[in-house]
Design a protein around this motif. Structure first.
Motif, PDB file in Angstrom:
ATOM      1  N   ASP A  95       0.842  -1.203   0.000  1.00 44.24           N
ATOM      2  CA  ASP A  95       0.000   0.000   0.000  1.00 44.24           C
ATOM      3  C   ASP A  95       0.873   1.246   0.000  1.00 44.24           C
ATOM      4  O   ASP A  95       1.816   1.357   0.796  1.00 44.24           O
ATOM      5  CB  ASP A  95      -0.900   0.034   1.240  1.00 44.24           C
ATOM      6  CG  ASP A  95      -1.984  -1.022   1.204  1.00 44.24           C
ATOM      7  OD1 ASP A  95      -2.969  -0.830   0.485  1.00 44.24           O
ATOM      8  OD2 ASP A  95      -1.834  -2.043   1.895  1.00 44.24           O
ATOM      9  N   VAL A  96       0.547   2.179  -0.874  1.00 45.80           N
ATOM     10  CA  VAL A  96       1.223   3.479  -0.938  1.00 45.80           C
ATOM     11  C   VAL A  96       0.152   4.559  -0.821  1.00 45.80           C
ATOM     12  O   VAL A  96      -0.840   4.541  -1.550  1.00 45.80           O
ATOM     13  CB  VAL A  96       2.001   3.634  -2.256  1.00 45.80           C
ATOM     14  CG1 VAL A  96       2.589   5.036  -2.366  1.00 45.80           C
ATOM     15  CG2 VAL A  96       3.105   2.588  -2.349  1.00 45.80           C
ATOM     16  N   ALA A  97       0.368   5.495   0.115  1.00 48.30           N
ATOM     17  CA  ALA A  97      -0.618   6.551   0.337  1.00 48.30           C
ATOM     18  C   ALA A  97       0.076   7.905   0.457  1.00 48.30           C
ATOM     19  O   ALA A  97       1.019   8.059   1.238  1.00 48.30           O
ATOM     20  CB  ALA A  97      -1.435   6.268   1.590  1.00 48.30           C
ATOM     21  N   LEU A  98      -0.401   8.850  -0.323  1.00 46.54           N
ATOM     22  CA  LEU A  98       0.086  10.232  -0.267  1.00 46.54           C
ATOM     23  C   LEU A  98      -1.070  11.110   0.182  1.00 46.54           C
ATOM     24  O   LEU A  98      -2.127  11.119  -0.452  1.00 46.54           O
ATOM     25  CB  LEU A  98       0.600  10.673  -1.642  1.00 46.54           C
ATOM     26  CG  LEU A  98       0.997  12.139  -1.801  1.00 46.54           C
ATOM     27  CD1 LEU A  98       2.215  12.458  -0.954  1.00 46.54           C
ATOM     28  CD2 LEU A  98       1.288  12.454  -3.271  1.00 46.54           C
ATOM     29  N   ASP A  99      -0.876  11.835   1.294  1.00 47.37           N
ATOM     30  CA  ASP A  99      -1.964  12.639   1.854  1.00 47.37           C
ATOM     31  C   ASP A  99      -2.186  13.949   1.117  1.00 47.37           C
ATOM     32  O   ASP A  99      -3.254  14.551   1.217  1.00 47.37           O
ATOM     33  CB  ASP A  99      -1.683  12.940   3.333  1.00 47.37           C
ATOM     34  CG  ASP A  99      -1.757  11.678   4.190  1.00 47.37           C
ATOM     35  OD1 ASP A  99      -2.468  10.735   3.787  1.00 47.37           O
ATOM     36  OD2 ASP A  99      -1.095  11.642   5.238  1.00 47.37           O
ATOM     37  N   GLY A 100      -1.201  14.418   0.402  1.00 45.08           N
ATOM     38  CA  GLY A 100      -1.301  15.725  -0.242  1.00 45.08           C
ATOM     39  C   GLY A 100      -0.244  16.647   0.324  1.00 45.08           C
ATOM     40  O   GLY A 100       0.736  16.207   0.940  1.00 45.08           O
ATOM     41  N   SER A 101      -0.415  17.952   0.154  1.00 47.12           N
ATOM     42  CA  SER A 101       0.570  18.907   0.676  1.00 47.12           C
ATOM     43  C   SER A 101      -0.132  20.171   1.148  1.00 47.12           C
ATOM     44  O   SER A 101      -1.234  20.507   0.697  1.00 47.12           O
ATOM     45  CB  SER A 101       1.596  19.251  -0.403  1.00 47.12           C
ATOM     46  OG  SER A 101       1.011  20.012  -1.457  1.00 47.12           O
TER      47      SER A 101
END
Length: 202
Positions: free
Chosen positions: A175-181
């Motif tokens: 699993d790869v998760a990017l929350d944003g910036s």
């Protein structure tokens, strides 16, 4: 990903033939009568070694949000983020990806994960912000395999490692998760490489 091919060693050992008679006089007696025993005996042992091995099959995406996944066979695949930045604010947008990788290991084994850049980094850029704009995006990584779960940040600075004390077969979930910036992105191409090594114990 690293794995080794199986190897089987086959050998045979012939035992000595059993003695026909214990002594000369007994041998003469056997020849003179109908009780002569000419039976020979031989024992052949078959032994083999199943070498420890881990095999990896092509993965496939089981869940995607703001991304696509292209398999490149057993060597891995490519996650392409559909819209990395918001067109109005230039802020990074959330991304979620889950990839299932079929794995079979016939012995104890270890899984290690390394990030090449420590996160999504702009080509030609650094981790430093530029005038209030960012050009580096760390993300969360999670691995689920053989009843164990391993998670961490891509920019932790150390490889993630999981030791499995026995054989295992099934789907390794990545699993790869990017929350944003919170800050806008510098324009450009962003990339990172996750290297997953699966190594069978010797």
């Amino acid at each position: 990903m690293i794995w080794t091919g199986p190897s089987i060693r086959l050998c045979a050992i012939g035992a000595a033939l059993s003695a026909i008679a214990a002594a000369g006089p007994a041998l003469a007696q056997d020849f003179s009568g109908s009780g002569f025993d000419a039976t020979g005996r031989q024992q052949i042992e078959v032994v083999a070694v199943a070498q420890p091995v881990c095999n990896v099959s092509p993965g496939n995406a089981s869940a995607l949000s703001n991304a696509t996944f292209t398999s490149e066979g057993a060597s891995g695949g490519t996650v392409s983020i559909t819209n990395l930045s918001n067109p109005q604010t230039a802020l990074a947008q959330p991304v979620n990806v889950q990839v299932e990788v079929p794995v079979i290991c016939n012995s104890a084994h270890e899984i290690t994960v390394r990030s090449a850049n420590g996160g999504l980094q702009r080509a030609g850029g650094t981790r430093d912000a530029v005038g209030g704009f960012v050009q580096f995006l760390p993300y969360q990584v999670r691995f689920d395999w053989a009843g164990q779960v391993l998670s961490g940040q891509s920019d932790d600075g150390a490889e993630l490692a999981m030791s499995i004390p026995n054989a295992g077969e099934g789907a390794l979930l990545v699993d790869v998760a990017l929350d944003g910036s919170d800050a806008p992105l510098v324009a450009g191409a962003y990339e990172d490489t996750l290297q997953i090594e699966i190594t069978a114990a010797n």
